[in-house]
Design an enzyme around this catalytic site. Structure first.
Site, PDB file in Angstrom:
ATOM      1  N   ASP A 234       3.060   8.973  -0.758  1.00  0.00           N
ATOM      2  CA  ASP A 234       2.004   8.633  -0.676  1.00  0.00           C
ATOM      3  C   ASP A 234       2.091   7.102  -1.432  1.00  0.00           C
ATOM      4  OD1 ASP A 234       0.229   7.821   1.112  1.00  0.00           O
ATOM      5  OD2 ASP A 234      -0.824   9.661   1.002  1.00  0.00           O
TER       6      ASP A 234
ATOM      7  N   HIS B  33       0.802  -1.465  -0.045  1.00  0.00           N
ATOM      8  CA  HIS B  33      -0.283   0.121   0.316  1.00  0.00           C
ATOM      9  C   HIS B  33       0.676   1.242   0.280  1.00  0.00           C
ATOM     10  CE1 HIS B  33      -4.532  -1.560   0.302  1.00  0.00           C
ATOM     11  NE2 HIS B  33      -3.356  -2.736   1.198  1.00  0.00           N
TER      12      HIS B  33
HETATM   13  P1  ADQ Z   1      -2.799   5.825   4.561  1.00  0.00           P
HETATM   14  O1  ADQ Z   1      -1.235   6.010   4.806  1.00  0.00           O
HETATM   15  O2  ADQ Z   1      -3.652   5.862   6.033  1.00  0.00           O
HETATM   16  O3  ADQ Z   1      -3.533   4.570   3.952  1.00  0.00           O
HETATM   17  P2  ADQ Z   1      -5.029   7.198   3.230  1.00  0.00           P
HETATM   18  O4  ADQ Z   1      -4.981   6.472   1.996  1.00  0.00           O
HETATM   19  O5  ADQ Z   1      -5.169   8.786   2.768  1.00  0.00           O
HETATM   20  O6  ADQ Z   1      -3.915   6.912   4.446  1.00  0.00           O
HETATM   21  O7  ADQ Z   1      -6.107   6.427   3.902  1.00  0.00           O
HETATM   22  C1  ADQ Z   1      -6.451   6.150   4.078  1.00  0.00           C
HETATM   23  C2  ADQ Z   1      -8.126   5.621   4.810  1.00  0.00           C
HETATM   24  O8  ADQ Z   1      -8.608   6.375   6.062  1.00  0.00           O
HETATM   25  C3  ADQ Z   1      -9.000   7.137   4.086  1.00  0.00           C
HETATM   26  O9  ADQ Z   1     -10.684   5.838   3.896  1.00  0.00           O
HETATM   27  C4  ADQ Z   1      -9.232   8.193   4.711  1.00  0.00           C
HETATM   28  O10 ADQ Z   1     -10.668   7.893   4.323  1.00  0.00           O
HETATM   29  C5  ADQ Z   1      -9.100   7.156   6.008  1.00  0.00           C
HETATM   30  N1  ADQ Z   1      -8.415   9.087   7.194  1.00  0.00           N
HETATM   31  C6  ADQ Z   1      -6.980   8.945   6.960  1.00  0.00           C
HETATM   32  N2  ADQ Z   1      -7.651   9.816   7.283  1.00  0.00           N
HETATM   33  C7  ADQ Z   1      -8.199  10.055   8.639  1.00  0.00           C
HETATM   34  C8  ADQ Z   1      -8.343  10.880   9.675  1.00  0.00           C
HETATM   35  N3  ADQ Z   1      -8.063  11.926  10.066  1.00  0.00           N
HETATM   36  N4  ADQ Z   1      -9.682  10.551  10.195  1.00  0.00           N
HETATM   37  C9  ADQ Z   1     -10.966   8.916   9.747  1.00  0.00           C
HETATM   38  N5  ADQ Z   1      -9.585   9.212   8.877  1.00  0.00           N
HETATM   39  C10 ADQ Z   1      -8.855   8.700   8.561  1.00  0.00           C
HETATM   40  C11 ADQ Z   1      -1.919   3.575   3.668  1.00  0.00           C
HETATM   41  C12 ADQ Z   1      -1.056   3.997   2.088  1.00  0.00           C
HETATM   42  C13 ADQ Z   1      -2.234   5.478   1.496  1.00  0.00           C
HETATM   43  C14 ADQ Z   1      -2.623   4.113   0.524  1.00  0.00           C
HETATM   44  C15 ADQ Z   1      -3.703   3.367   1.651  1.00  0.00           C
HETATM   45  C16 ADQ Z   1      -4.584   2.659   0.977  1.00  0.00           C
HETATM   46  O11 ADQ Z   1      -0.223   5.237   3.017  1.00  0.00           O
HETATM   47  O12 ADQ Z   1      -0.736   6.247   0.567  1.00  0.00           O
HETATM   48  O13 ADQ Z   1      -3.541   5.194  -0.264  1.00  0.00           O
HETATM   49  O14 ADQ Z   1      -3.186   2.847   2.333  1.00  0.00           O
HETATM   50  O15 ADQ Z   1      -3.410   1.831   0.085  1.00  0.00           O
END
Ligand code: ADQ
Length: 416
Positions: A293, A90
Protein backbone atom coordinates in the site's frame (compact mmCIF):
# COMPACT_ATOMS: atom_id res chain seq x y z
CA UNK A 1 -12.80 15.56 -20.10
CA UNK A 2 -15.31 12.84 -20.91
CA UNK A 3 -13.99 9.44 -21.98
CA UNK A 4 -15.59 7.41 -24.75
CA UNK A 5 -16.74 3.90 -23.90
CA UNK A 6 -13.69 2.46 -25.68
CA UNK A 7 -11.38 4.81 -23.75
CA UNK A 8 -13.03 3.86 -20.48
CA UNK A 9 -12.33 0.23 -21.26
CA UNK A 10 -8.81 0.51 -22.65
CA UNK A 11 -7.50 3.49 -20.69
CA UNK A 12 -9.24 3.28 -17.30
CA UNK A 13 -10.23 -0.36 -16.77
CA UNK A 14 -7.51 -1.60 -19.07
CA UNK A 15 -4.11 0.02 -18.96
CA UNK A 16 -4.49 2.04 -15.73
CA UNK A 17 -6.22 -0.58 -13.61
CA UNK A 18 -5.29 -3.92 -15.19
CA UNK A 19 -1.66 -3.17 -16.08
CA UNK A 20 -0.28 -0.27 -14.04
CA UNK A 21 -2.17 -0.83 -10.77
CA UNK A 22 -1.14 -4.50 -10.40
CA UNK A 23 2.40 -3.79 -11.64
CA UNK A 24 2.86 -0.91 -9.18
CA UNK A 25 1.76 -3.25 -6.38
CA UNK A 26 4.09 -6.03 -7.51
CA UNK A 27 1.23 -8.25 -8.75
CA UNK A 28 2.82 -9.03 -12.10
CA UNK A 29 0.87 -12.30 -12.16
CA UNK A 30 -2.23 -10.21 -12.92
CA UNK A 31 -0.70 -8.22 -15.82
CA UNK A 32 -2.06 -8.37 -19.32
CA UNK A 33 0.81 -6.70 -21.17
CA UNK A 34 -0.14 -7.99 -24.60
CA UNK A 35 -3.37 -6.08 -24.84
CA UNK A 36 -2.15 -2.99 -26.72
CA UNK A 37 -4.09 -0.67 -24.41
CA UNK A 38 -1.01 1.45 -23.81
CA UNK A 39 -1.64 3.42 -27.02
CA UNK A 40 -5.03 4.54 -25.68
CA UNK A 41 -3.46 5.39 -22.32
CA UNK A 42 -0.97 7.70 -24.03
CA UNK A 43 -3.60 9.13 -26.39
CA UNK A 44 -5.91 10.07 -23.48
CA UNK A 45 -3.02 11.83 -21.75
CA UNK A 46 -2.18 13.71 -24.97
CA UNK A 47 -5.80 14.80 -25.35
CA UNK A 48 -5.86 16.04 -21.77
CA UNK A 49 -2.62 17.97 -22.37
CA UNK A 50 -4.15 19.67 -25.44
CA UNK A 51 -7.26 20.61 -23.49
CA UNK A 52 -5.23 22.00 -20.60
CA UNK A 53 -2.66 23.88 -22.70
CA UNK A 54 -4.77 27.01 -23.52
CA UNK A 55 -5.64 27.45 -19.83
CA UNK A 56 -2.07 27.56 -18.58
CA UNK A 57 -0.56 30.85 -17.48
CA UNK A 58 3.18 31.45 -17.36
CA UNK A 59 3.18 31.56 -13.56
CA UNK A 60 1.29 28.30 -13.06
CA UNK A 61 2.76 25.34 -11.28
CA UNK A 62 1.37 21.98 -12.32
CA UNK A 63 1.07 19.16 -9.82
CA UNK A 64 -0.08 15.95 -11.48
CA UNK A 65 -1.33 13.06 -9.37
CA UNK A 66 -1.20 9.33 -9.71
CA UNK A 67 -0.78 6.51 -12.13
CA UNK A 68 -3.56 7.41 -14.55
CA UNK A 69 -1.58 10.44 -15.65
CA UNK A 70 2.11 9.51 -15.66
CA UNK A 71 2.75 10.56 -19.32
CA UNK A 72 0.90 13.87 -18.96
CA UNK A 73 4.03 15.96 -18.36
CA UNK A 74 5.72 14.48 -21.44
CA UNK A 75 2.61 15.35 -23.48
CA UNK A 76 2.62 18.91 -22.11
CA UNK A 77 6.35 19.34 -22.81
CA UNK A 78 5.69 18.23 -26.43
CA UNK A 79 3.29 21.19 -26.63
CA UNK A 80 6.01 23.56 -25.44
CA UNK A 81 5.02 23.89 -21.78
CA UNK A 82 8.03 24.97 -19.69
CA UNK A 83 6.21 25.54 -16.38
CA UNK A 84 7.33 23.58 -13.33
CA UNK A 85 5.59 20.22 -13.40
CA UNK A 86 5.57 17.86 -10.46
CA UNK A 87 4.17 14.39 -10.04
CA UNK A 88 3.00 12.49 -6.98
CA UNK A 89 2.49 8.74 -7.04
CA UNK A 90 -0.03 7.60 -4.41
CA UNK A 91 0.76 3.90 -4.86
CA UNK A 92 4.02 2.19 -3.93
CA UNK A 93 6.83 2.26 -6.47
CA UNK A 94 7.53 -1.36 -7.43
CA UNK A 95 10.75 -3.33 -7.43
CA UNK A 96 12.87 -3.31 -10.59
CA UNK A 97 11.68 -6.80 -11.58
CA UNK A 98 8.04 -5.70 -11.70
CA UNK A 99 8.92 -2.70 -13.88
CA UNK A 100 10.81 -4.99 -16.23
CA UNK A 101 7.66 -7.10 -16.58
CA UNK A 102 6.17 -4.28 -18.68
CA UNK A 103 7.01 -4.92 -22.32
CA UNK A 104 7.82 -1.20 -22.70
CA UNK A 105 9.58 -0.61 -19.38
CA UNK A 106 11.95 2.01 -20.85
CA UNK A 107 9.02 4.17 -22.03
CA UNK A 108 7.42 3.81 -18.62
CA UNK A 109 10.61 5.10 -16.96
CA UNK A 110 11.03 7.88 -19.53
CA UNK A 111 7.57 9.29 -18.73
CA UNK A 112 9.00 10.34 -15.33
CA UNK A 113 11.85 12.30 -16.94
CA UNK A 114 9.51 15.09 -18.08
CA UNK A 115 8.80 16.06 -14.44
CA UNK A 116 10.83 18.48 -12.37
CA UNK A 117 10.21 16.36 -9.31
CA UNK A 118 8.72 12.92 -8.71
CA UNK A 119 7.15 12.60 -5.26
CA UNK A 120 6.76 9.18 -3.66
CA UNK A 121 5.28 8.11 -0.33
CA UNK A 122 8.26 6.56 1.48
CA UNK A 123 12.04 6.28 1.43
CA UNK A 124 11.61 2.61 0.46
CA UNK A 125 9.77 3.77 -2.69
CA UNK A 126 12.56 6.24 -3.48
CA UNK A 127 15.16 3.46 -3.18
CA UNK A 128 13.09 1.24 -5.50
CA UNK A 129 12.61 4.09 -7.97
CA UNK A 130 16.35 4.70 -8.24
CA UNK A 131 16.96 0.98 -8.47
CA UNK A 132 14.51 0.63 -11.38
CA UNK A 133 16.56 3.14 -13.39
CA UNK A 134 19.85 1.51 -12.40
CA UNK A 135 18.53 -1.89 -13.47
CA UNK A 136 17.43 -0.47 -16.82
CA UNK A 137 21.09 0.39 -17.52
CA UNK A 138 23.02 3.55 -18.45
CA UNK A 139 22.15 5.21 -15.15
CA UNK A 140 24.40 7.34 -12.98
CA UNK A 141 23.43 8.13 -9.42
CA UNK A 142 24.11 11.82 -8.76
CA UNK A 143 22.74 11.81 -5.22
CA UNK A 144 20.26 9.84 -3.12
CA UNK A 145 17.49 11.87 -4.79
CA UNK A 146 18.78 12.45 -8.27
CA UNK A 147 19.80 10.20 -11.13
CA UNK A 148 21.08 10.73 -14.66
CA UNK A 149 19.54 8.20 -17.01
CA UNK A 150 19.89 8.14 -20.80
CA UNK A 151 20.81 11.86 -20.75
CA UNK A 152 17.84 12.77 -18.58
CA UNK A 153 18.15 14.14 -15.05
CA UNK A 154 15.43 12.76 -12.79
CA UNK A 155 14.73 14.09 -9.29
CA UNK A 156 12.77 12.19 -6.71
CA UNK A 157 11.86 12.52 -3.04
CA UNK A 158 9.69 10.97 -0.37
CA UNK A 159 6.72 13.04 0.81
CA UNK A 160 4.49 10.87 3.01
CA UNK A 161 0.91 12.05 2.53
CA UNK A 162 -0.69 13.40 5.70
CA UNK A 163 -4.20 14.03 6.99
CA UNK A 164 -5.86 16.79 8.96
CA UNK A 165 -5.53 14.87 12.24
CA UNK A 166 -7.26 17.46 14.45
CA UNK A 167 -10.11 17.86 11.95
CA UNK A 168 -10.63 14.10 11.78
CA UNK A 169 -10.55 13.83 15.59
CA UNK A 170 -13.24 16.53 15.83
CA UNK A 171 -15.39 14.73 13.25
CA UNK A 172 -15.05 11.46 15.24
CA UNK A 173 -16.01 13.20 18.48
CA UNK A 174 -19.09 14.71 16.83
CA UNK A 175 -20.00 11.35 15.33
CA UNK A 176 -20.04 9.45 18.62
CA UNK A 177 -22.27 12.11 20.14
CA UNK A 178 -24.90 11.48 17.46
CA UNK A 179 -24.42 7.78 16.57
CA UNK A 180 -26.25 4.96 18.31
CA UNK A 181 -23.66 2.80 20.06
CA UNK A 182 -23.35 -0.80 18.87
CA UNK A 183 -25.23 -3.39 20.96
CA UNK A 184 -22.37 -5.89 21.12
CA UNK A 185 -20.63 -6.19 24.46
CA UNK A 186 -17.51 -7.61 22.84
CA UNK A 187 -14.38 -5.72 22.03
CA UNK A 188 -14.67 -4.08 18.61
CA UNK A 189 -12.08 -4.53 15.87
CA UNK A 190 -12.44 -2.67 12.60
CA UNK A 191 -11.17 -2.79 9.03
CA UNK A 192 -12.03 -0.12 6.43
CA UNK A 193 -10.84 -0.44 2.83
CA UNK A 194 -11.90 -0.27 -0.75
CA UNK A 195 -12.45 -3.88 -1.76
CA UNK A 196 -9.11 -4.29 -3.52
CA UNK A 197 -6.85 -7.33 -3.78
CA UNK A 198 -3.89 -5.23 -2.58
CA UNK A 199 -5.53 -4.57 0.79
CA UNK A 200 -5.07 -8.12 2.10
CA UNK A 201 -8.62 -8.47 3.43
CA UNK A 202 -8.76 -12.28 3.01
CA UNK A 203 -5.39 -12.48 4.79
CA UNK A 204 -6.77 -10.56 7.73
CA UNK A 205 -9.76 -12.90 7.97
CA UNK A 206 -7.41 -15.88 7.99
CA UNK A 207 -5.41 -14.19 10.74
CA UNK A 208 -8.60 -13.51 12.73
CA UNK A 209 -9.65 -17.14 12.23
CA UNK A 210 -6.29 -18.26 13.64
CA UNK A 211 -6.74 -15.90 16.60
CA UNK A 212 -10.22 -17.32 17.32
CA UNK A 213 -8.94 -20.90 17.11
CA UNK A 214 -6.07 -20.13 19.50
CA UNK A 215 -8.23 -18.12 21.94
CA UNK A 216 -11.52 -19.95 22.46
CA UNK A 217 -12.27 -18.38 25.89
CA UNK A 218 -15.36 -16.17 26.01
CA UNK A 219 -13.44 -13.20 27.44
CA UNK A 220 -11.11 -13.23 24.40
CA UNK A 221 -13.95 -12.79 21.91
CA UNK A 222 -13.70 -9.86 19.54
CA UNK A 223 -16.34 -8.61 17.11
CA UNK A 224 -14.76 -7.70 13.78
CA UNK A 225 -16.48 -5.20 11.48
CA UNK A 226 -15.05 -4.99 7.96
CA UNK A 227 -16.30 -2.23 5.69
CA UNK A 228 -15.29 -2.86 2.09
CA UNK A 229 -17.42 -1.25 -0.62
CA UNK A 230 -16.85 -2.45 -4.19
CA UNK A 231 -14.54 -0.65 -6.61
CA UNK A 232 -13.56 -1.41 -10.22
CA UNK A 233 -16.09 -4.21 -10.36
CA UNK A 234 -15.62 -4.65 -14.10
CA UNK A 235 -12.07 -5.91 -13.56
CA UNK A 236 -11.93 -9.70 -13.08
CA UNK A 237 -9.43 -9.72 -10.18
CA UNK A 238 -11.87 -7.60 -8.14
CA UNK A 239 -14.70 -10.09 -8.61
CA UNK A 240 -12.36 -12.86 -7.42
CA UNK A 241 -11.43 -11.08 -4.19
CA UNK A 242 -15.08 -10.34 -3.47
CA UNK A 243 -16.01 -14.02 -3.81
CA UNK A 244 -13.08 -15.07 -1.63
CA UNK A 245 -14.03 -12.61 1.07
CA UNK A 246 -17.68 -13.62 1.12
CA UNK A 247 -16.71 -17.26 1.40
CA UNK A 248 -14.16 -16.66 4.16
CA UNK A 249 -16.41 -14.49 6.31
CA UNK A 250 -19.14 -17.15 6.02
CA UNK A 251 -16.61 -19.79 7.02
CA UNK A 252 -15.39 -17.88 10.11
CA UNK A 253 -18.96 -17.10 11.21
CA UNK A 254 -19.96 -20.73 10.66
CA UNK A 255 -17.10 -21.91 12.83
CA UNK A 256 -17.27 -19.43 15.72
CA UNK A 257 -20.74 -17.83 15.94
CA UNK A 258 -22.63 -18.32 19.19
CA UNK A 259 -25.80 -16.96 20.79
CA UNK A 260 -25.13 -13.22 21.02
CA UNK A 261 -21.82 -13.44 19.17
CA UNK A 262 -21.20 -13.00 15.44
CA UNK A 263 -17.44 -12.76 14.88
CA UNK A 264 -17.43 -11.07 11.45
CA UNK A 265 -19.73 -8.40 10.15
CA UNK A 266 -18.86 -7.69 6.54
CA UNK A 267 -20.39 -4.53 5.07
CA UNK A 268 -20.13 -4.48 1.30
CA UNK A 269 -21.36 -0.94 0.66
CA UNK A 270 -20.17 2.62 1.05
CA UNK A 271 -20.50 4.12 4.53
CA UNK A 272 -20.47 7.90 5.09
CA UNK A 273 -17.16 9.38 6.20
CA UNK A 274 -18.54 10.76 9.46
CA UNK A 275 -20.04 7.36 10.35
CA UNK A 276 -16.66 5.76 9.64
CA UNK A 277 -14.93 8.27 11.90
CA UNK A 278 -17.32 7.34 14.73
CA UNK A 279 -16.73 3.62 14.21
CA UNK A 280 -12.98 4.15 14.22
CA UNK A 281 -13.31 6.11 17.47
CA UNK A 282 -15.29 3.30 19.13
CA UNK A 283 -12.99 0.54 17.91
CA UNK A 284 -10.55 -1.06 20.34
CA UNK A 285 -8.38 -2.35 17.51
CA UNK A 286 -7.90 -1.42 13.84
CA UNK A 287 -6.71 -4.34 11.73
CA UNK A 288 -5.03 -3.01 8.61
CA UNK A 289 -3.22 -5.66 6.62
CA UNK A 290 -2.41 -4.56 3.05
CA UNK A 291 -0.01 -6.72 1.09
CA UNK A 292 1.34 -3.53 -0.44
CA UNK A 293 0.00 0.00 0.00
CA UNK A 294 1.35 3.44 -0.90
CA UNK A 295 0.45 4.93 2.48
CA UNK A 296 -2.96 3.79 3.84
CA UNK A 297 -4.80 6.78 5.20
CA UNK A 298 -7.24 4.67 7.21
CA UNK A 299 -4.34 3.80 9.55
CA UNK A 300 -3.75 7.51 10.15
CA UNK A 301 -7.47 8.26 10.46
CA UNK A 302 -7.83 5.54 13.09
CA UNK A 303 -5.03 7.07 15.19
CA UNK A 304 -6.52 10.56 14.77
CA UNK A 305 -9.99 9.37 15.84
CA UNK A 306 -8.94 7.85 19.17
CA UNK A 307 -9.70 9.13 22.65
CA UNK A 308 -6.21 9.94 24.01
CA UNK A 309 -7.24 8.77 27.50
CA UNK A 310 -8.39 5.35 26.31
CA UNK A 311 -7.03 4.84 22.80
CA UNK A 312 -7.42 1.78 20.61
CA UNK A 313 -4.45 -0.10 19.14
CA UNK A 314 -3.38 0.00 15.51
CA UNK A 315 -2.35 -3.40 14.10
CA UNK A 316 -0.64 -2.57 10.85
CA UNK A 317 0.99 -4.42 7.98
CA UNK A 318 4.68 -3.71 7.60
CA UNK A 319 3.95 -3.34 3.86
CA UNK A 320 1.79 -0.23 4.30
CA UNK A 321 3.66 3.01 3.60
CA UNK A 322 2.28 4.30 6.92
CA UNK A 323 4.44 1.74 8.75
CA UNK A 324 7.55 3.82 8.00
CA UNK A 325 6.22 6.71 10.11
CA UNK A 326 4.15 4.78 12.65
CA UNK A 327 6.38 1.80 13.42
CA UNK A 328 7.07 2.98 16.97
CA UNK A 329 3.39 3.15 17.89
CA UNK A 330 1.65 0.53 15.80
CA UNK A 331 1.83 -3.23 16.30
CA UNK A 332 3.46 -4.28 13.03
CA UNK A 333 2.56 -7.62 11.48
CA UNK A 334 3.30 -9.69 8.40
CA UNK A 335 -0.03 -10.04 6.53
CA UNK A 336 1.17 -13.14 4.67
CA UNK A 337 1.44 -15.10 7.93
CA UNK A 338 -1.88 -15.77 9.76
CA UNK A 339 0.07 -16.50 12.96
CA UNK A 340 1.66 -13.03 12.82
CA UNK A 341 -1.75 -11.38 12.29
CA UNK A 342 -3.26 -13.45 15.14
CA UNK A 343 -0.35 -12.51 17.40
CA UNK A 344 -0.87 -8.82 16.58
CA UNK A 345 -4.57 -9.08 17.49
CA UNK A 346 -3.74 -10.83 20.78
CA UNK A 347 -1.12 -8.23 21.66
CA UNK A 348 -3.53 -5.38 20.88
CA UNK A 349 -6.40 -6.96 22.83
CA UNK A 350 -4.23 -7.36 25.94
CA UNK A 351 -2.28 -4.14 25.83
CA UNK A 352 -2.47 -2.18 29.10
CA UNK A 353 -3.86 1.33 28.98
CA UNK A 354 -0.52 2.97 29.87
CA UNK A 355 1.19 1.44 26.83
CA UNK A 356 -1.78 2.28 24.61
CA UNK A 357 -1.65 5.92 25.65
CA UNK A 358 2.08 6.17 25.15
CA UNK A 359 1.93 4.58 21.67
CA UNK A 360 -1.03 6.73 20.68
CA UNK A 361 0.63 9.95 21.81
CA UNK A 362 3.74 9.14 19.80
CA UNK A 363 1.73 8.46 16.64
CA UNK A 364 -0.58 11.45 17.07
CA UNK A 365 2.44 13.77 17.37
CA UNK A 366 3.78 12.44 14.09
CA UNK A 367 0.39 12.93 12.40
CA UNK A 368 0.21 16.54 13.57
CA UNK A 369 3.76 17.35 12.47
CA UNK A 370 3.31 15.80 9.03
CA UNK A 371 -0.31 16.74 8.31
CA UNK A 372 -1.87 17.45 4.92
CA UNK A 373 -0.72 21.08 4.79
CA UNK A 374 2.85 20.08 5.62
CA UNK A 375 2.75 17.46 2.86
CA UNK A 376 1.56 19.93 0.18
CA UNK A 377 3.86 22.73 1.32
CA UNK A 378 6.98 20.60 1.55
CA UNK A 379 6.33 19.02 -1.84
CA UNK A 380 5.70 22.36 -3.56
CA UNK A 381 8.81 23.93 -2.07
CA UNK A 382 10.93 21.03 -3.27
CA UNK A 383 9.26 21.27 -6.70
CA UNK A 384 10.08 24.97 -6.90
CA UNK A 385 13.73 24.29 -6.07
CA UNK A 386 13.96 21.49 -8.68
CA UNK A 387 12.28 23.61 -11.35
CA UNK A 388 14.67 26.50 -10.77
CA UNK A 389 17.60 24.15 -11.38
CA UNK A 390 16.05 22.84 -14.63
CA UNK A 391 15.24 26.30 -15.97
CA UNK A 392 18.70 27.66 -15.19
CA UNK A 393 20.17 24.65 -17.00
CA UNK A 394 17.94 25.37 -20.01
CA UNK A 395 18.87 29.06 -19.91
CA UNK A 396 22.59 28.27 -19.84
CA UNK A 397 22.02 26.14 -22.95
CA UNK A 398 20.23 29.07 -24.61
CA UNK A 399 16.78 27.42 -24.46
CA UNK A 400 13.64 28.32 -22.57
CA UNK A 401 13.00 31.53 -20.69
CA UNK A 402 13.57 32.61 -17.12
CA UNK A 403 10.52 34.88 -17.27
CA UNK A 404 7.80 32.66 -15.84
CA UNK A 405 10.14 31.08 -13.32
CA UNK A 406 11.20 34.03 -11.16
CA UNK A 407 9.21 32.77 -8.18
CA UNK A 408 6.42 30.40 -9.02
CA UNK A 409 5.35 30.01 -5.40
CA UNK A 410 4.67 33.70 -4.98
CA UNK A 411 1.90 33.24 -7.52
CA UNK A 412 0.61 30.13 -5.82
CA UNK A 413 -2.66 30.79 -3.98
CA UNK A 414 -1.85 29.61 -0.46
CA UNK A 415 -2.35 26.12 0.82
CA UNK A 416 -3.90 23.32 -1.18
P1 ADQ B 1 -6.67 4.12 -1.46
O1 ADQ B 1 -6.15 2.84 -2.01
O2 ADQ B 1 -8.05 4.45 -1.83
O3 ADQ B 1 -5.72 5.34 -1.81
P2 ADQ B 1 -6.54 4.63 1.55
O4 ADQ B 1 -5.37 5.49 1.77
O5 ADQ B 1 -6.68 3.56 2.56
O6 ADQ B 1 -6.54 3.90 0.17
O7 ADQ B 1 -7.91 5.45 1.59
C1 ADQ B 1 -8.09 6.67 1.03
C2 ADQ B 1 -9.35 7.32 1.62
O8 ADQ B 1 -10.53 6.58 1.31
C3 ADQ B 1 -9.31 7.45 3.15
O9 ADQ B 1 -9.68 8.76 3.50
C4 ADQ B 1 -10.32 6.44 3.64
O10 ADQ B 1 -11.01 6.84 4.83
C5 ADQ B 1 -11.29 6.35 2.49
N1 ADQ B 1 -11.85 5.01 2.47
C6 ADQ B 1 -11.18 3.85 2.34
N2 ADQ B 1 -12.02 2.81 2.41
C7 ADQ B 1 -13.24 3.32 2.60
C8 ADQ B 1 -14.55 2.76 2.78
N3 ADQ B 1 -14.70 1.46 2.82
N4 ADQ B 1 -15.59 3.59 2.93
C9 ADQ B 1 -15.42 4.93 2.92
N5 ADQ B 1 -14.21 5.52 2.79
C10 ADQ B 1 -13.15 4.74 2.64
C11 ADQ B 1 -4.49 5.53 -2.53
C12 ADQ B 1 -3.33 4.59 -2.17
C13 ADQ B 1 -3.06 4.62 -0.68
C14 ADQ B 1 -2.78 6.07 -0.25
C15 ADQ B 1 -3.86 7.01 -0.77
C16 ADQ B 1 -3.49 8.47 -0.52
O11 ADQ B 1 -3.63 3.26 -2.59
O12 ADQ B 1 -1.96 3.80 -0.34
O13 ADQ B 1 -2.76 6.14 1.16
O14 ADQ B 1 -4.06 6.86 -2.16
O15 ADQ B 1 -2.23 8.76 -1.06
Amino acid sequence: MPLSRAEHEDYYLGYANSVLWPMLHGRVDLLDVSSGQRATYEAVNRRLAKLARPHLRDTDILWIHDYHLIPLAAALRELGVTNPIGFFLHTPFPDAGSVQALSHSDSFLRWFAAYDLVGLQTSRDVARFLDAFRSAGAAQLISGRCIRWQDEIIRVGSFPIGIDADGFRDMAEDAIRTQTPPLSSHRLMIGVDRLDYTKGIPNRLRGFQTYLRDHPAEEDRIAFVQIAPPTREDVGAYMDVRRELEQLSGEVNGEFSDIGYVPVQYIHRAVARSAISGLLRRADIALITPLNDGMNLVAKEFVAAQDPEDPGVLVLSKFAGAAEQLEGGAVLINPHDPASVADGIRKAARMPVGERRQRHEQMYDILRQSNGDWWADSYLRALEASAVIRISNLASLGQGSLGPMTSPLTAFPGKL
